[in-house]
Enzyme design. Structure first.
Site, PDB file in Angstrom:
ATOM      1  N   ASP A 188       0.891  -1.154   0.000  1.00 26.10           N
ATOM      2  CA  ASP A 188       0.000   0.000   0.000  1.00 26.10           C
ATOM      3  C   ASP A 188       0.935   1.211   0.000  1.00 26.10           C
ATOM      4  OD1 ASP A 188      -1.996   1.844   0.110  1.00 26.10           O
ATOM      5  OD2 ASP A 188      -3.088   0.885   1.750  1.00 26.10           O
TER       6      ASP A 188
HETATM    7  C1  BGC Z   1      -4.830   3.496   0.088  1.00 26.05           C
HETATM    8  C2  BGC Z   1      -4.906   2.547  -1.097  1.00 26.05           C
HETATM    9  C3  BGC Z   1      -4.623   3.305  -2.371  1.00 26.05           C
HETATM   10  C4  BGC Z   1      -3.264   3.969  -2.251  1.00 26.05           C
HETATM   11  C5  BGC Z   1      -2.868   4.760  -3.478  1.00 26.05           C
HETATM   12  C6  BGC Z   1      -3.575   4.318   0.110  1.00 26.05           C
HETATM   13  O1  BGC Z   1      -3.708   5.335   1.049  1.00 26.05           O
HETATM   14  O2  BGC Z   1      -4.921   2.756   1.294  1.00 26.05           O
HETATM   15  O3  BGC Z   1      -6.161   1.953  -1.154  1.00 26.05           O
HETATM   16  O4  BGC Z   1      -4.667   2.446  -3.464  1.00 26.05           O
HETATM   17  O5  BGC Z   1      -3.294   4.875  -1.149  1.00 26.05           O
HETATM   18  O6  BGC Z   1      -3.623   5.910  -3.591  1.00 26.05           O
END
Ligand code: BGC
Length: 750
Positions: free
Chosen positions: A232
């Site tokens: 993530d």
């Molecule tokens: C989120 C993800 C997301 C990623 C990229 C993170 O804060 O938890 O779901 O895909 O950011 O934006």
């Protein structure tokens, strides 16, 4: 096994290049190796639309992304209980990604709705892993069918926002395998998801991005995952530890610190180059697949996509209450009340935020109807405005029917923050009470991504839940209210009466970043059913403008081995006057189990469209997994022999048909006997059972006649006491010799 061309490519890369390929080029792109024809690939957020940032990237939806179409969020999609809805969405998004040259969509989100308070519940499907897994798989297959990768997230047990970046979700193996992993498992095994995004949090104290058991033991070894694991955004901790655990890509990129750390770890022997090669190999394969699947010059028609969004939203709505007030007649004078009638809530905030300016409100969509409007409340406030309430009451009085548009405001549902209450803002509750007091035909339309408390439920005649239905939610709402569409959604989560009823209540959101999942496997309806608790609306519940009758349940056998397939069929008839769709749900109930199991678990569902008077047969196939529980002693799924019950229902609490089935387990849990093992444990193994039979035969007849000197029920007491006695006491009481006892135990364990 690494493919030959990948192994060859690896030999042409320097160690530095390999280390650098394990992190991104910038916020959204992987790195290219131009001299070898390896392209950079763009990954973008979704999953209910495309959030492509052309300018500066950020992952919380702060900087603008291109303008596009916002489809219903997962909270709504799940209520469709319709794989076709997910397929249509996956295809549309696949086309859009091709048109925008995006190689991977970061979604869908497969975390469980453990608590109604999770701030990102709107991005998740359900409290039920089977439903979430099946729906996600349909989406993934159709998206990937267009040559675009899906990245399932957040792996795993990321079920709250509080301490999401540092906390640990602590639970036993049964809970992990039965509740928090199966949706991912289905998406990987069946959906062949191209990528998995590991979560920020840890599980039982080990961060997911460094969790070898999770990323290699389970994901690759048990499930056969062949794609790549990405962190993530910002979840990467120690890159070398991550790669050794099975991580392939650290995001966001654009910094060279990770490459340096990887090189340093290789130099001092902390990271094996073979592990680095495996990660780089996975990234090269992804880039090459992207190149092969790229459809240059693809275009999409955004108008058609917008229409699709509204069509899908109509399939997701759940009619929660209808005391003969809906559908409305065209001529009815209706007062549309509430800020959300003019500016609906249709998505949540954070990284999934889709930039669209084509949101059609219910008020706009109902232009040709006999409508008046009153604002009623300010969506951005929780304080009641007396003037607005007065105006709304006047409008409601003057109309035949009042439709109040209510729900959770934007800042109640956002990435990064959990809710702290089930309640709607006070101003909305005050308004609904005031309107219902003067207008007997009051209907409430709800927007929100998770359950809400509805204290006025007995005072209104109708409640229609649209969840967060995407930009076309207004059009869909009007079609449903006026009967142009018939509601067919069912709840993918239980709505409790009050927050403290929720099984995670005492352990949400944990303390000092530690979240103990003490409710174990009993989340959602698995808990409420076991506790025989009243709920506001049960899992699988949803009304229609028509009625359905169930009949003719058939099982193609009445006993089976667990490695056989069972075919179940039944008939469903539309006995009402509207065309409609019914979600037929199949639950399996374990009637006799030596371990704790939920009363029933969803193991099949299908949505069937029926004209008035029409009848159709629906079929389901059940396999071993439908009857199994996860047995930590064998680290595998296990079916305990015995009686089960197949239940067909219109909801988890409206079982219409049921039939027994006997299932014979094909494996035995190994059991090690000692002199201390209770006699009753002989029942656990085939050898033990045979021995028990022999012992019983040899003792029958030699027993003195039972007297009732120990009171009534003494026979039962004797039996139980016998089963509780350690095997050693068979020798102690002289039933067998010490030598015989030793021989017996050796034989049992051999
Ligand atoms: C989120 C993800 C997301 C990623 C990229 C993170 O804060 O938890 O779901 O895909 O950011 O934006």
């Amino acid at each position: 096994m690494m493919k030959k061309h990948i192994s060859e490519l690896l030999t042409q890369l320097t160690l530095e290049e390999k280390a650098s390929l394990c992190s991104g080029a910038d916020f959204w792109h992987t790195k290219a190796v131009e001299r070898l024809g390896i392209p950079s690939v763009m990954m973008c957020d979704g999953p209910h639309g495309l959030r492509k940032q052309e300018g500066e990237g950020d992952h919380m939806g702060i900087n603008k992304s291109i303008e596009t179409v916002c489809y219903p969020t997962a909270s709504a999609l799940a209520a469709s209980f319709d794989c076709e809805v997910l397929e249509r969405l996956g295809e549309a998004l696949g086309d859009e990604c091709q048109a925008e040259d995006v190689g991977m969509l970061l979604g869908p989100g497969l975390n469980m709705k453990r608590s109604p308070l999770c701030g990102r519940n709107f991005e998740y499907f359900s409290e039920d892993p089977y439903l979430a897994g099946k729906l996600a798989t349909s989406y993934i297959k159709s998206l990937q069918g267009k040559g675009i990768g899906a990245c399932v997230k957040h792996f795993a047990a990321n079920n709250q926002e509080t301490h999401r970046m540092s906390g640990s979700s602590n639970m036993d193996d049964r809970t992990l395998y039965e509740i928090y992993l199966p949706a991912f498992e289905e998406a990987v095994k069946e959906g062949k998801a191209r990528s998995v995004m590991c979560a920020y949090n840890g599980i039982n104290g080990t961060f997911c991005s460094e969790n070898k058991e999770l990323l290699t033991g389970i994901l690759r070894n048990k499930w056969g995952f062949e794609g790549f694991v990405v962190t993530d955004w910002g979840a990467g901790k120690d890159p070398a530890k991550g790669i050794a655990a099975g991580l392939d890509l650290i995001m966001p990129g654009g910094y060279d610190v990770q490459s340096k750390q990887i090189l340093a770890a290789i130099e001092i022997g902390e990271l094996d180059e073979a592990d680095l090669d495996a990660a780089v190999g996975n990234m090269l394969q992804f880039a090459l697949d992207y190149k092969e699947n790229r459809k240059q010059g693809s275009v999409i028609e955004r108008e058609k996509c917008a229409e699709l969004s509204a069509q899908l939203a109509a399939q997701c709505a759940v009619l929660l209450k209808n005391d003969e007030v809906l559908p409305l007649s065209e001529s009815a004078k209706a007062a549309f009340i509430g800020d959300f009638a003019k500016a609906p809530r249709y998505q949540g905030s954070g990284s999934s935020y889709i930039n669209t300016s084509h949101v059609i409100s219910a008020l706009e969509a109902a232009e040709d109807k006999n409508i008046t409007y009153a604002q009623g409340y300010h969506a951005k406030s929780t304080l009641s405005d007396e003037e607005l309430v007065k105006e709304a009451v006047t409008a409601a009085k003057a109309a035949d029917v009042a439709v109040v548009f209510a729900g959770l405001p934007n800042d109640f549902e956002t990435e990064g923050i959990d809710r702290d209450t089930l309640d709607l803002p006070a101003n909305q509750n005050i308004l609904i009470e005031a309107v219902a007091a003067v207008q007997p035909n009051t209907i409430v339309v709800l927007h929100g991504g998770a359950p809400m408390a509805l204290p006025w439920i007995d005072k209104v005649k109708g409640v229609l839940c649209m969840y967060l239905g995407g930009q076309g939610v207004g059009e869909a709402t009007v079609k449903l209210l006026y009967g142009e569409e018939n509601p067919s959604g069912k709840l993918a989560e239980t709505w409790p009466i009050k927050l403290s009823d929720n099984p995670s209540y005492l352990n949400f959101p944990g303390e000092d970043g530690i979240v103990e999942y003490r409710e174990g496997i009993y989340i959602g309806y698995r808990y409420y059913d076991k506790k025989e608790m009243e709920v506001l609306f049960p899992f699988g519940y949803g009304l229609s403008y028509t009625k359905f009758q169930y009949s003719d349940l058939k099982l193609n056998k009445d006993s089976m081995a667990d490695n056989e397939l069972l075919t179940v069929s039944c008939k469903v008839k539309n006995t009402g006057e509207h065309t409609g769709k019914e979600v037929v749900q199949l639950y399996v109930r374990d009637e006799e189990s030596s371990v704790g199991r939920p009363i029933r678990e969803l193991k099949g569902f299908t949505k069937v469209a029926l004209a008035p008077g029409e009848e159709k047969e629906v079929t389901f196939q059940l396999d071993k997994r439908s009857f199994a529980y996860y047995e930590p002693k064998i680290h595998d799924w296990f079916v305990e022999s015995g009686m089960f019950r197949i239940e067909i229902g219109a909801s988890s609490r409206d079982i219409r048909l049921a039939s027994p089935i006997e299932v014979q387990g094909s494996i035995e849990i190994p059991f090690h006997y000692t002199v201390l093992s209770p006699v009753g444990t002989l029942k656990k193994t085939a050898k033990g059972r045979a021995l028990m039979e022999k012992l019983l035969q040899s003792t029958t007849g030699s027993q003195p006649e039972q007297t009732d000197s120990l009171g009534e029920g003494s026979a039962k007491m004797m039996e139980v006491m016998m089963l509780e006695m350690p095997l050693g006491s068979l020798a102690g009481f002289g039933a067998i010799s010490m030598e015989q006892l030793e021989e017996m135990i050796t034989m049992l364990n051999s």
